[in-house]
Design a protein around this motif. Structure first.
Motif, PDB file in Angstrom:
ATOM      1  N   ALA A 122      36.664  40.729  -8.839  1.00 27.58           N
ATOM      2  CA  ALA A 122      35.398  40.639  -8.114  1.00 27.58           C
ATOM      3  C   ALA A 122      34.201  41.333  -8.278  1.00 27.58           C
ATOM      4  CB  ALA A 122      35.476  40.332  -6.768  1.00 27.58           C
ATOM      5  N   HIS A 123      34.622  43.029  -8.220  1.00 23.29           N
ATOM      6  CA  HIS A 123      33.892  43.828  -8.365  1.00 23.29           C
ATOM      7  C   HIS A 123      33.325  44.382  -9.670  1.00 23.29           C
ATOM      8  CE1 HIS A 123      32.156  47.444  -7.830  1.00 23.29           C
ATOM      9  NE2 HIS A 123      32.740  48.014  -8.606  1.00 23.29           N
ATOM     10  N   VAL A 124      35.126  43.743 -11.032  1.00 25.71           N
ATOM     11  CA  VAL A 124      34.155  43.863 -11.804  1.00 25.71           C
ATOM     12  C   VAL A 124      33.041  43.172 -12.346  1.00 25.71           C
ATOM     13  CG1 VAL A 124      35.053  43.366 -14.728  1.00 25.71           C
ATOM     14  CG2 VAL A 124      36.928  44.903 -11.918  1.00 25.71           C
ATOM     15  N   GLY A 125      33.594  41.375 -12.054  1.00 26.57           N
ATOM     16  CA  GLY A 125      33.021  40.595 -12.500  1.00 26.57           C
ATOM     17  C   GLY A 125      31.121  40.465 -11.368  1.00 26.57           C
ATOM     18  N   ASP A 126      31.326  41.283 -10.902  1.00 27.33           N
ATOM     19  CA  ASP A 126      30.038  40.834 -10.480  1.00 27.33           C
ATOM     20  C   ASP A 126      29.031  42.380 -10.962  1.00 27.33           C
ATOM     21  OD1 ASP A 126      29.365  39.578  -8.207  1.00 27.33           O
ATOM     22  OD2 ASP A 126      30.802  40.875  -7.343  1.00 27.33           O
ATOM     23  N   ARG A 127      30.170  43.312 -11.737  1.00 32.97           N
ATOM     24  CA  ARG A 127      29.065  44.608 -12.221  1.00 32.97           C
ATOM     25  C   ARG A 127      28.747  44.584 -13.346  1.00 32.97           C
ATOM     26  NH1 ARG A 127      28.571  50.311 -11.090  1.00 32.97           N
ATOM     27  NH2 ARG A 127      28.135  51.879 -12.503  1.00 32.97           N
ATOM     28  N   TYR A 128      29.979  43.540 -14.645  1.00 31.67           N
ATOM     29  CA  TYR A 128      30.393  43.560 -15.607  1.00 31.67           C
ATOM     30  C   TYR A 128      30.196  41.919 -16.660  1.00 31.67           C
ATOM     31  CZ  TYR A 128      32.297  48.499 -15.171  1.00 31.67           C
ATOM     32  OH  TYR A 128      31.544  49.781 -14.786  1.00 31.67           O
ATOM     33  N   GLY A 129      30.421  41.023 -15.812  1.00 34.32           N
ATOM     34  CA  GLY A 129      29.991  39.720 -15.697  1.00 34.32           C
ATOM     35  C   GLY A 129      31.332  38.706 -15.378  1.00 34.32           C
ATOM     36  N   ARG A 130      31.169  37.804 -15.459  1.00 34.43           N
ATOM     37  CA  ARG A 130      32.447  36.764 -15.224  1.00 34.43           C
ATOM     38  C   ARG A 130      32.984  36.963 -16.266  1.00 34.43           C
ATOM     39  NH1 ARG A 130      31.346  37.302 -10.136  1.00 34.43           N
ATOM     40  NH2 ARG A 130      29.157  36.422  -9.119  1.00 34.43           N
ATOM     41  N   LYS A 131      32.434  37.022 -18.035  1.00 30.71           N
ATOM     42  CA  LYS A 131      33.667  37.034 -18.897  1.00 30.71           C
ATOM     43  C   LYS A 131      34.287  38.248 -18.723  1.00 30.71           C
ATOM     44  CE  LYS A 131      31.379  34.873 -22.460  1.00 30.71           C
ATOM     45  NZ  LYS A 131      30.888  35.021 -23.342  1.00 30.71           N
ATOM     46  N   GLN A 132      34.011  39.014 -18.644  1.00 29.84           N
ATOM     47  CA  GLN A 132      35.221  40.657 -18.663  1.00 29.84           C
ATOM     48  C   GLN A 132      35.596  40.050 -17.608  1.00 29.84           C
ATOM     49  OE1 GLN A 132      34.137  42.665 -21.163  1.00 29.84           O
ATOM     50  NE2 GLN A 132      32.988  41.149 -22.095  1.00 29.84           N
ATOM     51  N   ALA A 133      35.487  40.155 -16.310  1.00 32.24           N
ATOM     52  CA  ALA A 133      36.644  39.665 -15.281  1.00 32.24           C
ATOM     53  C   ALA A 133      37.719  38.908 -15.750  1.00 32.24           C
ATOM     54  CB  ALA A 133      35.951  39.541 -14.230  1.00 32.24           C
ATOM     55  N   LEU A 134      37.705  37.936 -16.433  1.00 37.92           N
ATOM     56  CA  LEU A 134      38.567  37.472 -16.849  1.00 37.92           C
ATOM     57  C   LEU A 134      39.462  37.484 -17.662  1.00 37.92           C
ATOM     58  CD1 LEU A 134      36.352  33.576 -16.177  1.00 37.92           C
ATOM     59  CD2 LEU A 134      37.920  34.368 -14.987  1.00 37.92           C
ATOM     60  N   LEU A 135      38.717  38.342 -18.389  1.00 37.05           N
ATOM     61  CA  LEU A 135      39.184  38.806 -19.202  1.00 37.05           C
ATOM     62  C   LEU A 135      40.166  39.559 -19.318  1.00 37.05           C
ATOM     63  CD1 LEU A 135      39.673  38.661 -22.584  1.00 37.05           C
ATOM     64  CD2 LEU A 135      38.288  40.750 -22.408  1.00 37.05           C
ATOM     65  N   VAL A 136      39.887  40.993 -18.575  1.00 38.34           N
ATOM     66  CA  VAL A 136      40.583  41.547 -17.397  1.00 38.34           C
ATOM     67  C   VAL A 136      41.958  40.968 -17.923  1.00 38.34           C
ATOM     68  CG1 VAL A 136      40.267  43.118 -15.914  1.00 38.34           C
ATOM     69  CG2 VAL A 136      39.142  43.124 -16.924  1.00 38.34           C
ATOM     70  N   SER A 137      42.004  40.076 -16.588  1.00 31.47           N
ATOM     71  CA  SER A 137      42.754  39.231 -15.775  1.00 31.47           C
ATOM     72  C   SER A 137      43.452  38.941 -17.068  1.00 31.47           C
ATOM     73  CB  SER A 137      42.012  37.785 -15.365  1.00 31.47           C
ATOM     74  OG  SER A 137      42.707  36.877 -14.465  1.00 31.47           O
ATOM     75  N   VAL A 138      43.038  37.548 -18.129  1.00 30.58           N
ATOM     76  CA  VAL A 138      43.836  37.228 -18.858  1.00 30.58           C
ATOM     77  C   VAL A 138      44.429  38.282 -19.726  1.00 30.58           C
ATOM     78  CG1 VAL A 138      44.230  36.152 -20.878  1.00 30.58           C
ATOM     79  CG2 VAL A 138      42.773  35.185 -19.321  1.00 30.58           C
ATOM     80  N   VAL A 139      44.326  39.604 -20.312  1.00 32.22           N
ATOM     81  CA  VAL A 139      45.143  40.184 -20.935  1.00 32.22           C
ATOM     82  C   VAL A 139      46.260  41.605 -19.275  1.00 32.22           C
ATOM     83  CG1 VAL A 139      44.656  43.622 -22.087  1.00 32.22           C
ATOM     84  CG2 VAL A 139      43.565  40.885 -22.363  1.00 32.22           C
ATOM     85  N   GLY A 140      45.906  40.947 -18.702  1.00 33.04           N
ATOM     86  CA  GLY A 140      46.831  41.926 -17.993  1.00 33.04           C
ATOM     87  C   GLY A 140      47.757  41.356 -17.668  1.00 33.04           C
ATOM     88  N   MET A 141      47.383  39.976 -17.481  1.00 31.79           N
ATOM     89  CA  MET A 141      48.966  39.083 -16.903  1.00 31.79           C
ATOM     90  C   MET A 141      49.170  38.856 -18.586  1.00 31.79           C
ATOM     91  SD  MET A 141      50.300  36.661 -15.864  1.00 31.79           S
ATOM     92  CE  MET A 141      49.363  36.424 -14.000  1.00 31.79           C
TER      93      MET A 141
END
Length: 222
Positions: A122-141
């Motif tokens: 959520a912090h990543v999404g607020d700071r860098y954008g929702r798309k970047q947060a989802l990208l981090v999530s997908v790559v991590g999984m």
């Protein structure tokens, strides 16, 4: 008297135009909602041409959120259905029941760390954008799931195998913790207000669908 005549002269052309439209059978377009990209014209609901690209963008965002949830929750949920196999590979074979229990303990660890994943992403999404947060999530999984497939067994490296499995499982928990809520927020923020509930429901349905697919895949494996 002069004011009344002026108002009548202004109103007459508008009234004449409406009469002409009614005679032609082409009613004036009426927006369903002020912020919507759809109008009712001639008894049919049609999109406004100038807003078609924006509508296509909203559709892509919602579909991407659904697919992301399906894939992540499939990877996250199939672990439970493979617990007997994981217990045999990553724990001593002398006690099969203990191996299954230990597998479910690691499985539960992924759920316990999910709130932390939600906070971080959520912090990543607020700071860098929702798309970047989802990208981090997908790559991590994806990375954690791939790493699990490459791990050596207990017979090959001993206790290091379940330790590595536990670490990767925690990475999965962090990733999926930010995926569900993050994708729902991303989808909700990308659609008009009157469609936000259905967009969020689609994301949740994607998560349930991923778990269902994981159960099916686990049942089909020997």
């Amino acid at each position: 008297m002069t004011d009344v005549s002026v108002e009548m002269s202004v109103a007459e052309p508008a009234h004449a135009n409406r009469m002409e439209e009614e005679e032609k059978g082409v009613p004036e377009p009426v927006r369903l909602f002020p912020e919507d990209d759809m109008v009712v014209q001639g008894g049919n609901t049609v999109p406004l041409p100038e807003n078609v690209p924006e509508k296509a963008k909203m559709t892509r965002v919602v579909i991407a959120s659904i697919v992301g949830n399906v894939l992540e929750w499939f990877d996250f949920g199939i672990f439970a259905f493979l617990a007997p196999t994981i217990g045999q590979l990553f724990f001593p074979k002398s006690d099969p029941v203990a191996g299954i229990v230990n597998s479910f303990v690691i499985f539960g660890g992924g759920f316990l760390i999910r709130p932390l994943g939600g906070l971080l992403l959520a912090h990543v999404g607020d700071r860098y954008g929702r798309k970047q947060a989802l990208l981090v999530s997908v790559v991590g999984m994806a990375g954690a799931t791939f790493g699990m497939g490459c791990l050596p067994t207990y017979e090959q490296v001993g206790p290091a195998a379940p330790i590595a499995l536990s670490v990767l499982r925690l990475v999965q928990g962090l990733s999926v913790g930010g995926e569900l809520v993050g994708s729902m927020i991303f989808a909700i923020e990308s659609v008009p207000p009157h469609r936000q509930v259905i967009a969020g429901a689609y994301c949740l349905a994607g998560a349930i669908g991923g778990l269902t697919l994981g159960a099916g895949a686990g049942g089909l494996l020997p």
